[in-house]
Design an enzyme around this catalytic site. Structure first.
Site, mmCIF file in Angstrom:
data_model
loop_
_atom_site.group_PDB
_atom_site.id
_atom_site.type_symbol
_atom_site.label_atom_id
_atom_site.label_comp_id
_atom_site.label_asym_id
_atom_site.label_seq_id
_atom_site.Cartn_x
_atom_site.Cartn_y
_atom_site.Cartn_z
ATOM 1 N N ASP A 190 0.886 -1.343 0.055
ATOM 2 C CA ASP A 190 -0.116 0.027 0.084
ATOM 3 C C ASP A 190 0.681 1.132 -0.086
ATOM 4 O OD1 ASP A 190 -2.160 -1.658 0.394
ATOM 5 O OD2 ASP A 190 -2.000 -1.640 2.521
ATOM 6 N N HIS A 244 -3.257 -3.115 -6.575
ATOM 7 C CA HIS A 244 -2.584 -1.793 -7.236
ATOM 8 C C HIS A 244 -3.918 -0.873 -7.716
ATOM 9 C CE1 HIS A 244 1.651 -3.454 -7.907
ATOM 10 N NE2 HIS A 244 1.174 -3.513 -6.895
#
Length: 340
Positions: free
Chosen positions: A13, A43
């Site tokens: 992240d 993503h």
């Protein structure tokens, strides 16, 4: 010829999606290859005003001149794969995406085992995507491979051969690693980790490229740190503190609220050392320092922001070459020409 590998610096992240999109859209490599575990990592990609959440197809898909490849070390869930081909149809990913025949396959039974394992789902905080059980079957030599799945027949290739031939011809390859250093099965916060290593050396092996052919390792750090699921988190702050700083977040794959912490310099140093990092990309500077939002010139950053960046460079010994100051691709400070 340049072969670059991108890695996450912490627990995932970190904003890898935006960095990948920016680098591939600007540098235009001939092959963009996905490395990592599989569809348990998401993503986020924002491009031309649209936002995409991806789990298997390389995030550099926006560069339509590149072939998109999934390396042999990556687990493939055919349902996710075909969904993303349709999802990204406007970018002609069907005609550009190839899968190594040696990829292991995630089956519905793997997802069920993942979701119904109290240890994986409740203690470790698995995403339920089936990656752990599928990797377990791979180690036991009983997993199905992509080359044996009829519906994947038109997408099968030898990714390693294609990448090495491309490099030998003097062309460029970009390797996208997923997740982050601290989720490595070897170097992360075991047992609260993913089901394989997540470092640059393993990403190279995932796509079948030898270490002598890797030119750059770009490690992405967020200006603060987040993680999803259980496990140690030395710099964690309360959700109330995160809200006050306007840095609360939610996971791409799970939708779960992420735990939030301050930047961890000791972790950054270890991550850079083990990854062999040659460049750092720093994201979400605008969230930590709102006065720097959408800044595109390093000289316009505040003194506090510059000091933060300088401290990272001094402590890690690695130049910060990419600085993200917003979600749009243009909200990027690119110092590669000056620092490399």
């Amino acid at each position: 010829m340049t072969c670059s590998i991108l890695t996450g610096g912490a627990w995932g992240d970190e904003g890898k999606g935006k960095c990948i999109t920016y680098l591939c859209n600007n540098d235009k490599p001939d092959i963009i290859a996905r490395a990592g575990v599989g569809p348990n990592a998401g993503h986020s990609v924002e491009f031309n005003g649209e936002k995409y959440g991806l789990r298997l197809i390389p995030s550099g898909f926006v560069h339509t001149g590149a072939k998109l490849m999934i390396g042999a070390g990556v687990l493939v869930d055919p349902e996710v794969f075909f969904h993303e081909l349709e999802y990204l149809n406007k970018y002609d990913v069907k005609g550009r995406t190839l899968v190594d025949g040696r990829c292991a396959i995630i089956k519905p039974e793997h997802r069920e085992r993942d979701k119904h394992s109290d240890y994986l789902s409740k203690k470790i905080g698995s995403t339920g995507s089936g990656c752990g059980p599928a990797n377990s079957d791979r180690v036991l030599r009983i997993a199905d491979l992509a080359k044996d799945v009829p519906e994947l027949e038109d997408y099968i290739t030898d990714v390693s051969l294609a990448i090495n031939e491309t490099l030998d011809e003097g062309n460029d390859v970009f390797v996208e690693g997923s997740q982050g250093f601290s989720l490595s099965l070897y170097y992360g916060t075991y047992p609260y980790v993913t089901s394989k290593d997540t470092c640059a050396s393993t990403f190279a092996a995932d796509v079948g490229v030898g270490p002598t052919k890797v030119d750059e390792v770009i490690t992405v750090f967020k200006s603060y740190i987040t993680r999803v699921g259980a496990g140690p988190f030395p710099t964690e702050i309360t959700q109330e503190e995160a809200e006050a700083k306007n840095i609360e977040e939610y996971g791409v794959v799970t939708g779960r609220r992420r735990r939030v912490g301050l930047f961890d310099m000791d972790l950054a140093k270890e991550s850079c050392r083990i990854n062999g990092t040659t460049q750092i990309a720093l994201t979400c500077v605008d969230k930590l320092y709102p006065d720097c939002a959408k800044t595109q010139d390093f000289s316009d950053l505040s003194g506090e922001t510059k000091k933060f960046i300088d401290d990272i460079q001094t402590e890690t010994g690695v130049p910060v070459t990419i600085i993200s100051t917003g979600p749009d691709l243009k909200d990027t400070i690119d110092l590669r020409d000056e620092l490399l």
